[in-house]
Motif scaffolding. Sequence first.
Motif, PDB file in Angstrom:
ATOM      1  N   UNK A 267      -2.168   0.663  12.667  1.00 25.42           N
ATOM      2  CA  UNK A 267      -3.411   0.182  13.267  1.00 25.42           C
ATOM      3  C   UNK A 267      -4.582   0.988  12.723  1.00 25.42           C
TER       4      UNK A 267
ATOM      5  N   UNK B 290      -4.132   4.491  13.761  1.00 21.12           N
ATOM      6  CA  UNK B 290      -3.168   5.213  12.913  1.00 21.12           C
ATOM      7  C   UNK B 290      -3.887   5.699  11.657  1.00 21.12           C
TER       8      UNK B 290
ATOM      9  N   UNK C  11       6.151   1.439  15.695  1.00 22.24           N
ATOM     10  CA  UNK C  11       4.733   1.214  15.993  1.00 22.24           C
ATOM     11  C   UNK C  11       4.060   0.674  14.739  1.00 22.24           C
ATOM     12  N   UNK C  12       3.081  -0.233  14.909  1.00 18.91           N
ATOM     13  CA  UNK C  12       2.431  -0.826  13.737  1.00 18.91           C
ATOM     14  C   UNK C  12       1.347   0.090  13.143  1.00 18.91           C
TER      15      UNK C  12
END
Lengths: 460, 403
Positions: free
Chosen positions: B58, B61, B55-56
């Motif tokens: 973001x 996050x 998952x990137x």
Amino acid sequence: MKNLAHDLSKLIGDDSVKSEPEDLLAYTSDATHDHAAETPNLVVLPNRVSDVSKVLKFASRYEIPVTPRGAGSGLAGGSTPIQKGIVLDMKRMNAIIEINRGNMTAVVESGVVLGQFHRSVEGQNLFYPPDPQSMSVCTIGGNIATRAGGPRGVKYGTTGNYVLGLEVVLPDGDIINTGGTCVKFSAGYDLTHLFTGAEGTLGVITKANLRLIPLPKCHQTVIVSCVTAEQAATLVSEIIANGIVPAKIEYLTRSAIGLLNQYLTVGLPPEGEAYLFIDLDGEMDQIKKEMKHIKEICSDMAVIEVRVVEDEKESASYWKARSNLYPALVSAMKKIIIEDVTVPRDQLPEFARSISEISRESGLMIDISGHAGDGNFHPTIMLKEINPEIEKIAQEAAEAVIKCALRLGGGISGEHGIGIHKARFSAIQLGDRQIALQQQIKKAIDPLGIMNPGKIWLES
Amino acid sequence: MNIKDLSSYRDILDKCSHCSFCQSTCPVYTESLLETYVARSRADLIKAVFMDKTMPVTDRVKEIVDRCLLCTNCQQTCPASIPIPELVINARYQIYEGKRLDFSRRLVLKQLMKKRGLKGIWSLAGKVGKKIGMTPEELPDFPPKTFEMLYPPKKYTVKGKPRVRVAYYVGCGTNGMYPDTGVAVMKVLKHNGIEVILPKGMVCCGLPALGEGDINLAKAMMVKNIQILSTLDVDAIITDCTSCGLVLKSKMLSVLDPEDSIYPKAQAVADKIYEVSDYLNKTGLSQKPEPKNWKYSYHVPCHRDWSPDLIDAPLDLLNSADLKEYRALNDPQKCCGAGGSFFTEYKTVAQNIRAPKLEDINNNEAEMLITQCPLCRMYLSHGLPKGKKVIHPIQLLAQAYGF
């Protein structure tokens, strides 16, 4: 799914609808160690029953699966969304609406955390006995949906025994109130106990009327270290046969004690093969009488040690350790498969023998710690390493454990529910006719099949 | 495990049973009741984003990683003691590379951590900060004299042969904000025949930098303190602050590389670290005050599990000094919501966390609340009505002696 989130936000508010992947990730799993789960499309956190009603109406209109969720501490995969859709997190509906001394009842919203409810009622010298070991986090709604129980099952039964009435939102959004707040209720089908244990497949429980009892005045813990597993199992049957009903009789194996010693203030003799954690409650003189009786039985059977715990802190350390057993087992192993079988208590010695047989034949470690007093065991297959071959053997061993319980007249689940973890065994337990009947009931209440789909039975 | 190397946490993360017991004590989760903020979900997310990279990074996050008090309640509740706060620090380190704060704030923090001994800098910084809106309103006006100005670094001897000799590590909170705590500690130790060395050249313990994910700055602070503390010939090193204690006793060892030549020295320092009331219980009081019937309650700071007897230490000490009128709060261990700079970044969340604590204190019949953490003291004092007073347990003891 953007539009879906948008539409639902408009219905019940922005803060109650989450659709970002980081939030969805948190709702993909529960405490079940091994199962396939899907990421939901949305997480919805209702604040009131009207929110739930609006969400279900909406979900019905668009035929979106809805998976109700409490703390996500379940051990059968009951609260994980295996067909995507909406996860309905009930934890914000957490009001204790009423504690009624005069009627010995309470009314709670379904997101109330069990441990907090315990503290509230016990502060008024009242008692709500069900005690699943996740009680610091699990919700009463989740407890009702799975008919959860715990060590006190032996004397006090499980959640189902305390539910007098429910507020339920049906899949079409209609709100019904079943049962009542009276001890007796005899009008029509017992829908209260149909929704109890339905694992969210028939509707969403939003409120519960619960029965309370007076808080026992005293309690005392006794720890018995037994020479063999069979001796411990026989001891349990003996205690029951002698008419003693302790509040709890927990059975722990040597390997379990090995893991739990770190939580104990005073360690236990290591040479035992099995241990019983017993708690007696009630009036002190009655406890003393029962304690004497237990000591006599133990002495006749020549156990290793009978430890009557006088210190409250020490006593608490045994029960705290007991509640950490499942996480401790997971921590120690690469993977575990935990079962939740029941057997009639007079069959305990035979059950203990059969499990060690399965363990020997499969070459796998199987821990059978559990709530021996009510015949509910948690045979746990412990894998130090995993590969396809070992996993296959483990699944076969799990099946053998379940079949053994059934052969002895027991059941596949005492308190965790079926979820997806045990769905493949439902047919063995219930038989085709009962499964068909249950599915007809499901269809009558949830014709679109949106409520927690894929649970309890395998889709046929 | 090394806090800079996330992969060193993989084995312990595998021990997460997903039991969700962390829900019971996480203040941030309890405030929103959104599972995203609970430790098991944080662990899954940090694993996905920073370890498996599925998952990137973001904005969401970042928000989840930032919205943590580093209170360690999850770790204390976890049956496997998984150090989630260290994962969060690492995630902040990876996201911000030491630049979570803007340039000017970073500069101020750095200077305060390094040069706290400079006369008057605290008081001045506080005044300037308030004027330009850089310091939060919750901070009290700093007293004109820091602890180091009142008690300059040197050896403080006692009459006759000292019972023991200790070094007193004074944290930034006591030095700049609450020198009265330090003064009370000095007087109580002296009265009990304990020789005290106030070492020269001490800097901040490094925790504020860790909170910013600035592991390198934290490490620089730690190294400086270790180099001085490890040379002292003392029986123990005491601190009045439970958070400084947490760093000196345990976090330091996660930050430093075990291969580094300073590591054994850090270990030697850690072995000698005690919270002051815990240490006084171990040595015992040689002088007892007259019994007092003062009522007091106790807020247990979250950074409380680095020593087995720490939680009850102030109560045991005061009880042994015949201060027996303890009135327990309903939930003494519930977090106050401050959490380093958290209360400035998430003002409403912090206030919501604090609200039930304030109610608990207000409903308690004791007027005096003791707590060892200067930040808890500051944040609770700010929220309490006049009449309720928050002090360090050693201050209460000092008052009983009549100091």
